[in-house]
Motif scaffolding. Structure first.
Motif, short mmCIF file in Angstrom:
data_model
loop_
_atom_site.label_atom_id
_atom_site.label_comp_id
_atom_site.label_asym_id
_atom_site.label_seq_id
_atom_site.Cartn_x
_atom_site.Cartn_y
_atom_site.Cartn_z
N VAL A 266 59.62 69.73 63.65
CA VAL A 266 59.08 68.40 63.96
C VAL A 266 59.14 67.41 62.80
CG1 VAL A 266 57.56 69.26 65.77
CG2 VAL A 266 56.71 69.14 63.43
N GLU A 267 59.38 67.86 61.57
CA GLU A 267 59.42 66.93 60.44
C GLU A 267 60.66 66.03 60.55
OE1 GLU A 267 59.10 70.27 60.02
OE2 GLU A 267 57.25 70.62 58.95
N ALA A 268 60.75 65.06 59.66
CA ALA A 268 61.85 64.09 59.68
C ALA A 268 63.20 64.77 59.47
CB ALA A 268 61.63 63.04 58.60
N HIS A 269 64.15 64.42 60.31
CA HIS A 269 65.54 64.89 60.19
C HIS A 269 66.33 63.76 59.53
CE1 HIS A 269 64.02 67.81 63.01
NE2 HIS A 269 65.17 68.47 62.99
N GLU A 270 66.82 63.99 58.31
CA GLU A 270 67.48 62.95 57.53
C GLU A 270 68.88 63.35 57.09
OE1 GLU A 270 64.91 61.76 54.31
OE2 GLU A 270 63.21 61.48 55.65
N THR A 271 69.53 64.18 57.85
CA THR A 271 70.83 64.72 57.46
C THR A 271 71.99 63.84 57.95
OG1 THR A 271 72.18 66.74 57.46
CG2 THR A 271 71.10 66.17 59.52
N THR A 272 73.10 63.93 57.27
CA THR A 272 74.36 63.39 57.75
C THR A 272 75.16 64.57 58.29
OG1 THR A 272 74.41 61.63 56.09
CG2 THR A 272 76.52 62.27 57.05
N PRO A 273 75.55 64.54 59.56
CA PRO A 273 76.38 65.64 60.07
C PRO A 273 77.72 65.67 59.33
CG PRO A 273 75.47 64.34 61.87
CD PRO A 273 75.20 63.58 60.60
N ILE A 274 78.11 66.84 58.89
CA ILE A 274 79.38 67.04 58.19
C ILE A 274 80.31 67.77 59.14
CG2 ILE A 274 80.46 68.11 56.17
CD1 ILE A 274 78.52 65.79 55.50
N VAL A 275 81.53 67.26 59.32
CA VAL A 275 82.45 67.82 60.31
C VAL A 275 83.76 68.22 59.64
CG1 VAL A 275 83.69 67.40 62.47
CG2 VAL A 275 81.41 66.39 62.12
N HIS B 118 87.21 69.94 61.04
CA HIS B 118 88.07 70.44 62.12
C HIS B 118 87.27 70.97 63.31
CE1 HIS B 118 92.26 70.75 60.16
NE2 HIS B 118 91.55 69.84 59.54
N GLY B 119 86.31 70.16 63.78
CA GLY B 119 85.56 70.52 64.98
C GLY B 119 84.35 71.39 64.76
N ARG B 120 84.06 71.75 63.52
CA ARG B 120 82.85 72.51 63.20
C ARG B 120 81.90 71.56 62.49
NH1 ARG B 120 82.34 78.57 61.77
NH2 ARG B 120 84.27 78.50 62.93
N MET B 121 80.70 71.39 63.06
CA MET B 121 79.71 70.46 62.52
C MET B 121 78.59 71.24 61.82
SD MET B 121 77.26 67.73 64.53
CE MET B 121 78.63 66.68 65.00
N PHE B 122 78.18 70.74 60.66
CA PHE B 122 77.08 71.34 59.89
C PHE B 122 75.99 70.30 59.74
CE2 PHE B 122 81.07 73.24 58.57
CZ PHE B 122 80.81 74.59 58.67
N VAL B 123 74.75 70.67 60.07
CA VAL B 123 73.61 69.79 59.86
C VAL B 123 72.50 70.59 59.18
CG1 VAL B 123 74.10 68.29 61.83
CG2 VAL B 123 72.57 70.23 62.13
N THR B 124 71.69 69.88 58.41
CA THR B 124 70.51 70.51 57.83
C THR B 124 69.29 69.96 58.55
OG1 THR B 124 70.34 68.81 56.12
CG2 THR B 124 71.54 70.83 55.55
N THR B 125 68.20 70.70 58.42
CA THR B 125 66.95 70.31 59.07
C THR B 125 65.83 70.34 58.04
OG1 THR B 125 66.20 72.54 59.59
CG2 THR B 125 67.74 71.51 61.16
N PRO B 126 64.65 69.86 58.42
CA PRO B 126 63.49 70.11 57.57
C PRO B 126 63.33 71.63 57.41
CG PRO B 126 62.96 68.58 59.33
CD PRO B 126 64.32 69.11 59.62
N GLN B 127 62.65 72.04 56.37
CA GLN B 127 62.47 73.45 56.05
C GLN B 127 63.77 74.13 55.62
OE1 GLN B 127 59.32 74.27 55.85
NE2 GLN B 127 58.73 72.37 56.84
N ASN B 128 64.80 73.33 55.32
CA ASN B 128 66.07 73.83 54.78
C ASN B 128 66.76 74.86 55.64
OD1 ASN B 128 64.64 73.48 51.54
ND2 ASN B 128 65.98 72.06 52.54
#
Length: 192
Positions: free
Chosen positions: A80-89, A91-101
């Motif tokens: 529920v905490e703030a999500h402040e990530t930039t999705p990194i892509v 070749h079709g694989r996306m990586f995102v970070t969340t609160p709590q690492n």
């Protein structure tokens, strides 16, 4: 009101790229050349390119068709905490970070979760700012700076932790929430 004393540091963890794995169908290896000249459909770092422009060369979305866009997929991270990530892509694989690492890898087209890494914290860690702003990609690794002031390297295909190095001592009030920057076989991260 109390203030935490923060030390500034610029640790650099050398990414020893002994025998970078050859590009495979499952994951496209991120090289210096690809970071300097990313393919149009890739977003390989926080602002896409080293100049920080954040410009996408894609031309599919225009003033004529923008009103016809619809949601392709969405995800609930269960945090529920703030999500402040930039999705990194890559070749079709996306990586995102969340609160709590957490780091989550998705199929960018379908939204199917490929893997999730959940950072284990030391007992008693107080997270002043539990958000995370993203990852860096280099070789076949995903790098994340963490709120307990470490730099973590993950296998990009499996999400398995490969290594962790301290950036600073979190017990002094230091923490890291920024996206690391990969350049010339190195990842850099600065703590407040």
């Amino acid at each position: 009101m109390s203030y935490l004393k923060f030390r500034r540091s610029l640790p650099i963890a050398l990414l020893v790229t002994q025998g970078l794995h050859a590009e495979s169908a499952s994951y496209a290896t991120v090289t210096d050349e690809r970071l300097l000249h990313p393919e149009a459909g890739d977003w390989l770092m926080y602002r896409r390119t080293y100049d920080g422009s954040g410009f996408s060369p894609l031309k599919q979305i225009t003033a004529a068709n923008i009103g016809k866009l619809s949601l392709a997929w969405s995800v609930n991270t269960d945090l529920v905490e703030a999500h402040e990530t930039t999705p990194i892509v890559n070749h079709g694989r996306m990586f995102v970070t969340t609160p709590q690492n957490n780091v989550i890898a998705f199929n960018a087209k379908t939204g199917v979760e490929l893997w999730r890494y959940v950072k284990k914290y030391p007992e008693g860690l107080f997270q002043l700012h539990p958000t995370n702003r993203g990852v860096a990609l280099y070789g076949d690794r995903v790098y994340m700076a963490t709120t307990d002031c470490e730099l973590v390297a993950l296998d990009a295909v499996t999400g398995r932790e490969v290594w962790t190095v301290p950036i600073d001592d979190y017990k002094t009030g230091c923490y890291a929430t920024l996206a690391p920057l990969a350049a010339k076989s190195m990842a850099s991260s600065t703590s407040p």
